[in-house]
Design a protein around this motif. Structure first.
Motif, PDB file in Angstrom:
ATOM      1  N   ALA A 143      61.283  15.651  16.171  1.00 23.20           N
ATOM      2  CA  ALA A 143      62.314  16.574  16.648  1.00 23.20           C
ATOM      3  C   ALA A 143      63.664  16.068  16.155  1.00 23.20           C
ATOM      4  O   ALA A 143      63.789  14.929  15.686  1.00 23.20           O
ATOM      5  CB  ALA A 143      62.297  16.692  18.169  1.00 23.20           C
ATOM      6  N   LEU A 144      64.691  16.906  16.283  1.00 20.53           N
ATOM      7  CA  LEU A 144      66.043  16.563  15.855  1.00 20.53           C
ATOM      8  C   LEU A 144      67.010  16.709  17.016  1.00 20.53           C
ATOM      9  O   LEU A 144      66.796  17.509  17.933  1.00 20.53           O
ATOM     10  CB  LEU A 144      66.499  17.470  14.709  1.00 20.53           C
ATOM     11  N   GLY A 145      68.115  15.952  16.938  1.00 13.05           N
ATOM     12  CA  GLY A 145      69.192  16.078  17.909  1.00 13.05           C
ATOM     13  C   GLY A 145      68.718  15.871  19.332  1.00 13.05           C
ATOM     14  O   GLY A 145      67.930  14.961  19.616  1.00 13.05           O
ATOM     15  N   GLU A 146      69.203  16.714  20.234  1.00 12.76           N
ATOM     16  CA  GLU A 146      68.827  16.605  21.635  1.00 12.76           C
ATOM     17  C   GLU A 146      67.336  16.845  21.846  1.00 12.76           C
ATOM     18  O   GLU A 146      66.762  16.406  22.844  1.00 12.76           O
ATOM     19  CB  GLU A 146      69.628  17.609  22.467  1.00 12.76           C
ATOM     20  N   GLY A 147      66.717  17.522  20.898  1.00 14.48           N
ATOM     21  CA  GLY A 147      65.296  17.789  21.008  1.00 14.48           C
ATOM     22  C   GLY A 147      64.448  16.534  21.003  1.00 14.48           C
ATOM     23  O   GLY A 147      63.347  16.517  21.572  1.00 14.48           O
ATOM     24  N   LEU A 148      64.938  15.459  20.354  1.00 19.75           N
ATOM     25  CA  LEU A 148      64.159  14.232  20.297  1.00 19.75           C
ATOM     26  C   LEU A 148      64.014  13.603  21.678  1.00 19.75           C
ATOM     27  O   LEU A 148      62.908  13.215  22.086  1.00 19.75           O
ATOM     28  CB  LEU A 148      64.801  13.245  19.315  1.00 19.75           C
ATOM     29  N   ASP A 149      65.113  13.497  22.412  1.00 23.55           N
ATOM     30  CA  ASP A 149      65.028  12.935  23.766  1.00 23.55           C
ATOM     31  C   ASP A 149      64.223  13.849  24.684  1.00 23.55           C
ATOM     32  O   ASP A 149      63.497  13.379  25.562  1.00 23.55           O
ATOM     33  CB  ASP A 149      66.431  12.707  24.324  1.00 23.55           C
ATOM     34  N   ALA A 150      64.350  15.164  24.471  1.00 21.60           N
ATOM     35  CA  ALA A 150      63.566  16.108  25.282  1.00 21.60           C
ATOM     36  C   ALA A 150      62.080  15.957  24.984  1.00 21.60           C
ATOM     37  O   ALA A 150      61.233  16.030  25.897  1.00 21.60           O
ATOM     38  CB  ALA A 150      64.025  17.532  25.004  1.00 21.60           C
ATOM     39  N   LEU A 151      61.741  15.724  23.717  1.00 22.75           N
ATOM     40  CA  LEU A 151      60.344  15.538  23.343  1.00 22.75           C
ATOM     41  C   LEU A 151      59.799  14.246  23.933  1.00 22.75           C
ATOM     42  O   LEU A 151      58.668  14.203  24.431  1.00 22.75           O
ATOM     43  CB  LEU A 151      60.216  15.532  21.822  1.00 22.75           C
ATOM     44  N   ALA A 152      60.615  13.180  23.891  1.00 21.84           N
ATOM     45  CA  ALA A 152      60.185  11.913  24.486  1.00 21.84           C
ATOM     46  C   ALA A 152      59.953  12.063  25.987  1.00 21.84           C
ATOM     47  O   ALA A 152      58.985  11.525  26.543  1.00 21.84           O
ATOM     48  CB  ALA A 152      61.229  10.829  24.215  1.00 21.84           C
ATOM     49  N   GLN A 153      60.831  12.821  26.637  1.00 18.21           N
ATOM     50  CA  GLN A 153      60.654  13.043  28.077  1.00 18.21           C
ATOM     51  C   GLN A 153      59.397  13.852  28.351  1.00 18.21           C
ATOM     52  O   GLN A 153      58.673  13.585  29.313  1.00 18.21           O
ATOM     53  CB  GLN A 153      61.876  13.748  28.656  1.00 18.21           C
ATOM     54  N   ALA A 154      59.117  14.826  27.498  1.00 19.85           N
ATOM     55  CA  ALA A 154      57.893  15.608  27.664  1.00 19.85           C
ATOM     56  C   ALA A 154      56.663  14.720  27.541  1.00 19.85           C
ATOM     57  O   ALA A 154      55.678  14.883  28.275  1.00 19.85           O
ATOM     58  CB  ALA A 154      57.849  16.728  26.634  1.00 19.85           C
ATOM     59  N   ALA A 155      56.704  13.755  26.614  1.00 19.34           N
ATOM     60  CA  ALA A 155      55.575  12.830  26.473  1.00 19.34           C
ATOM     61  C   ALA A 155      55.431  11.951  27.712  1.00 19.34           C
ATOM     62  O   ALA A 155      54.319  11.696  28.179  1.00 19.34           O
ATOM     63  CB  ALA A 155      55.764  11.974  25.224  1.00 19.34           C
ATOM     64  N   ARG A 156      56.567  11.503  28.262  1.00 20.46           N
ATOM     65  CA  ARG A 156      56.511  10.695  29.491  1.00 20.46           C
ATOM     66  C   ARG A 156      55.937  11.510  30.655  1.00 20.46           C
ATOM     67  O   ARG A 156      55.227  10.969  31.507  1.00 20.46           O
ATOM     68  CB  ARG A 156      57.910  10.195  29.866  1.00 20.46           C
ATOM     69  N   ASP A 157      56.263  12.787  30.673  1.00 24.49           N
ATOM     70  CA  ASP A 157      55.854  13.639  31.791  1.00 24.49           C
ATOM     71  C   ASP A 157      54.421  14.149  31.664  1.00 24.49           C
ATOM     72  O   ASP A 157      53.923  14.816  32.579  1.00 24.49           O
ATOM     73  CB  ASP A 157      56.797  14.857  31.892  1.00 24.49           C
ATOM     74  N   THR A 158      53.787  13.855  30.538  1.00 22.74           N
ATOM     75  CA  THR A 158      52.412  14.311  30.312  1.00 22.74           C
ATOM     76  C   THR A 158      51.447  13.174  30.604  1.00 22.74           C
ATOM     77  O   THR A 158      51.499  12.123  29.949  1.00 22.74           O
ATOM     78  CB  THR A 158      52.228  14.789  28.860  1.00 22.74           C
ATOM     79  N   ALA A 159      50.601  13.370  31.573  1.00 20.09           N
ATOM     80  CA  ALA A 159      49.650  12.331  31.953  1.00 20.09           C
ATOM     81  C   ALA A 159      48.715  12.025  30.791  1.00 20.09           C
ATOM     82  O   ALA A 159      48.327  12.905  30.027  1.00 20.09           O
ATOM     83  CB  ALA A 159      48.844  12.759  33.178  1.00 20.09           C
ATOM     84  N   SER A 160      48.364  10.753  30.659  1.00 14.28           N
ATOM     85  CA  SER A 160      47.483  10.332  29.585  1.00 14.28           C
ATOM     86  C   SER A 160      46.332   9.515  30.140  1.00 14.28           C
ATOM     87  O   SER A 160      46.539   8.614  30.961  1.00 14.28           O
ATOM     88  CB  SER A 160      48.254   9.497  28.553  1.00 14.28           C
ATOM     89  N   ASP A 161      45.143   9.824  29.693  1.00 20.15           N
ATOM     90  CA  ASP A 161      43.977   9.022  30.031  1.00 20.15           C
ATOM     91  C   ASP A 161      44.035   7.754  29.190  1.00 20.15           C
ATOM     92  O   ASP A 161      44.119   7.817  27.961  1.00 20.15           O
ATOM     93  CB  ASP A 161      42.709   9.813  29.708  1.00 20.15           C
ATOM     94  N   ALA A 162      43.999   6.592  29.806  1.00 23.84           N
ATOM     95  CA  ALA A 162      44.107   5.330  29.068  1.00 23.84           C
ATOM     96  C   ALA A 162      43.023   5.195  28.012  1.00 23.84           C
ATOM     97  O   ALA A 162      43.200   4.496  27.011  1.00 23.84           O
ATOM     98  CB  ALA A 162      44.041   4.152  30.031  1.00 23.84           C
ATOM     99  N   SER A 163      41.899   5.880  28.189  1.00 24.42           N
ATOM    100  CA  SER A 163      40.824   5.791  27.206  1.00 24.42           C
ATOM    101  C   SER A 163      41.187   6.467  25.889  1.00 24.42           C
ATOM    102  O   SER A 163      40.555   6.237  24.862  1.00 24.42           O
ATOM    103  CB  SER A 163      39.549   6.433  27.758  1.00 24.42           C
ATOM    104  N   GLU A 164      42.238   7.313  25.893  1.00 25.02           N
ATOM    105  CA  GLU A 164      42.646   7.989  24.669  1.00 25.02           C
ATOM    106  C   GLU A 164      43.255   7.016  23.672  1.00 25.02           C
ATOM    107  O   GLU A 164      43.212   7.225  22.477  1.00 25.02           O
ATOM    108  CB  GLU A 164      43.659   9.082  24.993  1.00 25.02           C
ATOM    109  N   ALA A 165      43.883   5.967  24.139  1.00 22.51           N
ATOM    110  CA  ALA A 165      44.501   4.962  23.276  1.00 22.51           C
ATOM    111  C   ALA A 165      44.136   3.597  23.851  1.00 22.51           C
ATOM    112  O   ALA A 165      44.959   2.945  24.488  1.00 22.51           O
ATOM    113  CB  ALA A 165      46.015   5.150  23.214  1.00 22.51           C
ATOM    114  N   PRO A 166      42.919   3.137  23.652  1.00 29.85           N
ATOM    115  CA  PRO A 166      42.405   1.991  24.381  1.00 29.85           C
ATOM    116  C   PRO A 166      43.124   0.676  24.118  1.00 29.85           C
ATOM    117  O   PRO A 166      43.079  -0.219  24.953  1.00 29.85           O
ATOM    118  CB  PRO A 166      40.948   1.912  23.908  1.00 29.85           C
TER     119      PRO A 166
END
Length: 410
Positions: A143-166
């Protein structure tokens, strides 16, 4: 890399086979609007990149000895750095976005380059305490500009199963949702230890407003992270590789898969800005870096080309650039910009005058013979990135030893 999950999104159109971006969508129905949204910080884009993880206590000092950049100062959350791996003659073999999370050093390279990068690094381990692994289970969203921080926040807000990246450090993925790492592109700034080749430029750098970056997320979380990003703001959308490339070309930002042929050296692409530390210790290719900076001039120079859009046809990457009838360079990247129209990046012979009007060949493949034939030309105006003068800001005013040579002549 594996095909991006975003290729399954409604309206997603695949990039042509054989293209460096074939694993991600070319667009999702409206390339022009996707560009505008990306430039305004309202869009996210799947990037065709491979990811390699380096673990072990020697990882940062070891990569510093192999690469063009000092990586020992990397810390979690600092946005990372850019580095190049060069051969003994100074030619670019890999361009790396590097970020460290305190447990692993994540290296992001071009799609299709992860296997070669892993094999090379593994061959250079010797007795050092490092482990290298290609990570196809990790993908890249940009992403670019403010979108990059928004994208990072979206990733933080998305639950992840630890088995996806062991192999992600225990607790890190859980604490940050699906965010594994955030890298901020330093282009077109000049980082500590770097220099620029825009000596004599009388206008702002075309990438002055370029603020790009990406996040690393588990492959299985890509679609969910995209959904979280879109749901947070109604005007957001997804963009394809065509949009990302158009804005990259506008900014004069070199890319290993496009601009760096087998004989490219960093000076030609102005890559000493962001990926080379001029005073670090010895590394493969350092002699070429120092010799060209202090004693010589890069044989070619990267430029943005503004193309005449009246004809409608775009040149292909690899198309010849001519000054009159004389061949003077090669197109490396081409795009239709939503505001500027057709634009390109090209590597020209250094001595081509910056104000000279050029033409670019338009080609097509003859269906009967399979041969590529020239069917026309399009006018092209230069916006130089590397000055024809061939000197960097850090180049000495006189070649080292000039006073001795003057004395011998006396």
């Amino acid at each position: 890399m594996r095909p991006s999950p975003l290729l399954s999104r409604p309206g997603a159109v695949a990039t042509a086979p054989g293209d460096p971006d074939e694993a991600v969508p070319a667009h999702l129905g409206d390339p022009g609007r996707e560009q505008a949204a990306l430039a305004e910080g309202r869009a996210a884009c799947a990037l065709a990149r491979d990811v390699v993880a380096v673990t072990g206590p020697d990882r940062l000092s070891w990569l510093t000895t192999l690469s063009s950049q000092v990586l020992t100062s990397l810390e979690p959350g600092d946005g990372g750095a850019e580095a190049l791996l060069l051969d003994a003659q100074g030619h670019i073999t890999h361009a790396l976005a590097a970020l460290d999370d305190g447990h692993a050093l994540w290296l992001v390279t071009e799609a299709g380059g992860g296997e070669d990068l892993t094999a090379f690094l593994d061959s250079m381990r010797f007795m050092l305490r490092v482990e290298i692994a290609e990570r196809p289970d990790i993908m890249v969203l940009g992403a670019l500009g403010e979108g990059l921080d928004a994208l990072a926040q979206a990733a933080r807000d998305t639950a992840s199963d630890a088995s996806e990246a062991p192999d992600v450090q225990a607790g890190t993925a859980e604490a940050q949702g699906s965010l594994i790492g955030l890298w901020r592109d330093p282009w077109p700034g000049v980082v500590e230890g770097g220099t620029s080749y825009d000596v004599g430029a009388d206008r702002p750098h075309p990438g002055e407003g370029y603020r790009a970056g990406f996040v690393l997320v588990p492959a299985q979380s890509v679609d969910a992270v995209a959904g979280t990003f879109l749901a947070a703001e109604p005007r957001r959308r997804l963009a394809g590789a065509l949009a990302w490339e158009a804005l990259r070309i506008e900014a004069g930002r070199p890319r290993r898969a496009r601009e760096a042929d087998a004989r490219a050296i960093p000076h030609e692409l102005d890559w000493l800005r962001t990926a080379v530390h001029l005073t670090k210790g010895c590394y493969p290719g350092q002699e070429t870096i120092a010799r060209t900076l202090n004693l010589g001039r890069p044989p070619r120079r990267l430029t943005v080309l503004q193309l005449d859009g009246l004809g409608g046809d775009l040149p292909r990457p690899g198309a010849s650039v001519r000054m009159g009838e004389r061949f003077v360079g090669t197109v490396t990247s081409v795009a239709r910009h939503h505001e500027l129209g057709p634009i390109a990046l090209a590597l020209l012979r250094r001595a081509v005058p910056a104000g000279e009007q050029l033409t670019v060949e338009i080609t097509e493949v003859d269906e009967a013979t399979g041969e590529t034939v020239v069917v026309g030309r399009v006018d092209a105006a230069q916006e130089p990135l590397v000055s024809p003068e061939g000197r960097a800001q850090a180049s000495p005013a006189e070649r080292p030893g000039a006073e001795l040579r003057k004395g011998l002549r006396l």
